[in-house]
Design an enzyme around this catalytic site. Structure first.
Site, PDB file in Angstrom:
ATOM      1  N   SER A  67       0.537  -1.083  -0.137  1.00 52.57           N
ATOM      2  CA  SER A  67      -0.073   0.074  -0.084  1.00 52.57           C
ATOM      3  C   SER A  67       0.902   1.179  -0.107  1.00 52.57           C
ATOM      4  O   SER A  67       0.182   2.438  -0.166  1.00 52.57           O
ATOM      5  CB  SER A  67      -0.758   0.182   1.221  1.00 52.57           C
ATOM      6  OG  SER A  67      -1.935  -0.783   0.981  1.00 52.57           O
ATOM      7  N   TYR A 246      -4.549   3.309   8.055  1.00 47.69           N
ATOM      8  CA  TYR A 246      -5.754   2.950   8.343  1.00 47.69           C
ATOM      9  C   TYR A 246      -6.439   3.375   9.812  1.00 47.69           C
ATOM     10  O   TYR A 246      -6.238   4.485  10.119  1.00 47.69           O
ATOM     11  CB  TYR A 246      -5.860   1.436   8.117  1.00 47.69           C
ATOM     12  CG  TYR A 246      -5.381   1.005   6.870  1.00 47.69           C
ATOM     13  CD1 TYR A 246      -5.558   1.507   5.675  1.00 47.69           C
ATOM     14  CD2 TYR A 246      -3.939   0.230   6.907  1.00 47.69           C
ATOM     15  CE1 TYR A 246      -4.952   1.159   4.539  1.00 47.69           C
ATOM     16  CE2 TYR A 246      -3.415  -0.286   5.575  1.00 47.69           C
ATOM     17  CZ  TYR A 246      -3.861   0.414   4.481  1.00 47.69           C
ATOM     18  OH  TYR A 246      -3.119  -0.079   3.318  1.00 47.69           O
TER      19      TYR A 246
HETATM   20  N1  GLU Z   1      -2.298  -5.177  -1.845  1.00 49.94           N
HETATM   21  C1  GLU Z   1      -3.092  -5.196  -0.390  1.00 49.94           C
HETATM   22  C2  GLU Z   1      -4.388  -5.429  -0.307  1.00 49.94           C
HETATM   23  O1  GLU Z   1      -5.053  -4.986  -1.262  1.00 49.94           O
HETATM   24  C3  GLU Z   1      -2.696  -3.973   0.196  1.00 49.94           C
HETATM   25  C4  GLU Z   1      -2.953  -3.641   1.504  1.00 49.94           C
HETATM   26  C5  GLU Z   1      -1.863  -3.014   2.607  1.00 49.94           C
HETATM   27  O2  GLU Z   1      -0.696  -2.919   2.033  1.00 49.94           O
HETATM   28  O3  GLU Z   1      -2.295  -2.565   3.612  1.00 49.94           O
HETATM   29  O4  GLU Z   1      -4.864  -6.063   0.448  1.00 49.94           O
END
Ligand code: GLU
Length: 312
Positions: A67, A246
């Site tokens: 991400s 998040y």
């Molecule tokens: N590619 C991961 C997903 O879509 C990214 C999530 C992350 O790195 O927080 O779940």
């Protein structure tokens, strides 16, 4: 020179401290390819305003940036459609898990911000418009290689394939947004772009180099060339601070005090406005999907170097 040595010493101290800790969290396993990574890996790299680089541990080892790539796709989407982006994605912290479906339903298919999965999928859709996925991925890689000043940056196709096989939740999020018209391209093409940009592999050094323009008002501090307008850099930093971890974003601001973006590969990219960019990699995650030791390392570094944007 003395300053370079001092910065290098602080980085080495933090790496040594982290080596001794056993509370490393769990490596992400919902993307099978990431489950293979050794949780003892640890890297740290800092680039300051004068272009001095300090590195420690596994700072040269490429890892899955996941991400963290969303910072760069957001930059490209803003370059492409400007303020119109905000009709399709919000700008508020989610307070929910990165892959929450409930919130998207409550908010009629408009993702809360560009860093939760739904928001980043909508951003991928914006960059994809009018292009083939291959061209869009080429543009993302070109941009990263340019800002990091490193032509070696590439996509890890095993990680992309692994996520493509198992990304059922992201498929649900994308289809749900499609039903509201928030996704304009065919869902499988938009997700193809999203999975592949999450699978870009970079080292801590490459990441810290790539974020220099965010730390220096949109400019590459070594050439002085403008990458994006200063106001845009300021706003991306604000989103990193409020949404970059998040439902752990408040805790990161409270403890570290700088804009940061995490990825489930265990990386965290940090921006210290006017001073430095920093990247850390420790694959074990906490309950919110953020690097556990990475956050602890950045907290130590921020305290030692007086980085918090909230005061000494
Ligand atoms: N590619 C991961 C997903 O879509 C990214 C999530 C992350 O790195 O927080 O779940």
């Amino acid at each position: 020179m003395a300053q370079a040595q001092a910065m290098q010493r602080v980085v080495e101290d933090v790496v040594d401290e982290m080596r001794q800790r056993s509370d490393r969290g769990e490596v992400a396993s919902y993307i099978p390819e990431l489950a293979k990574i050794d949780p003892r890996r640890f890297g740290l790299a800092v680039v300051d305003a004068e272009g001095r680089v300090a590195t420690g541990g596994d700072a040269e080892e490429p890892f899955s940036i996941q991400s963290i790539s969303k910072v760069f796709t957001l930059t490209l989407a803003l370059g492409k459609v400007g303020e119109r982006l905000w009709t399709r994605v919000g700008r508020e912290p989610s307070g929910s898990p990165f892959n929450s479906i409930v919130q998207l339903e409550n908010e009629k298919g408009i993702p809360r911000n560009p860093f939760i999965n739904a928001g980043a999928i909508a951003v991928s859709d914006v960059i994809l418009a009018g292009h083939q996925p291959r061209e869009t991925l080429g543009e993302i890689l070109h941009f990263l290689r340019h800002v990091a000043d490193d032509p070696a940056i590439a996509i890890d196709n095993d990680v992309a394939a692994s996520e493509q096989r198992t990304g059922f939740r992201n498929l649900a999020l994308a289809n749900y947004m499609k039903s509201f018209g928030v996704i304009e391209n065919p869902v499988h093409l938009t997700l193809g772009v999203y999975f592949h940009h999450c699978a870009i592999a970079m080292s801590c050094r490459q990441l810290a180099m790539a974020a220099r323009f965010l730390a220096h008002s949109g400019r590459d501090p070594s050439s002085g060339h403008s990458v994006i307008p200063a106001e845009r850099a300021r706003r991306i930093n604000a989103l990193m601070l409020t949404c970059g971890h998040y439902d752990g974003s408040g805790e990161f601001a409270f403890r570290v005090g700088i804009p940061g973006k995490s990825g489930v590969g265990g990386g965290i990219l940090g921006v210290v406005p006017g001073k430095a960019s920093v990247a850390v990699w420790a694959p074990g995650l906490d309950a919110s999907g953020n690097s556990r030791l990475g956050r602890i390392a950045l907290e130590a570094l921020s305290r030692r170097l007086g980085w918090s944007i909230f005061g000494a």
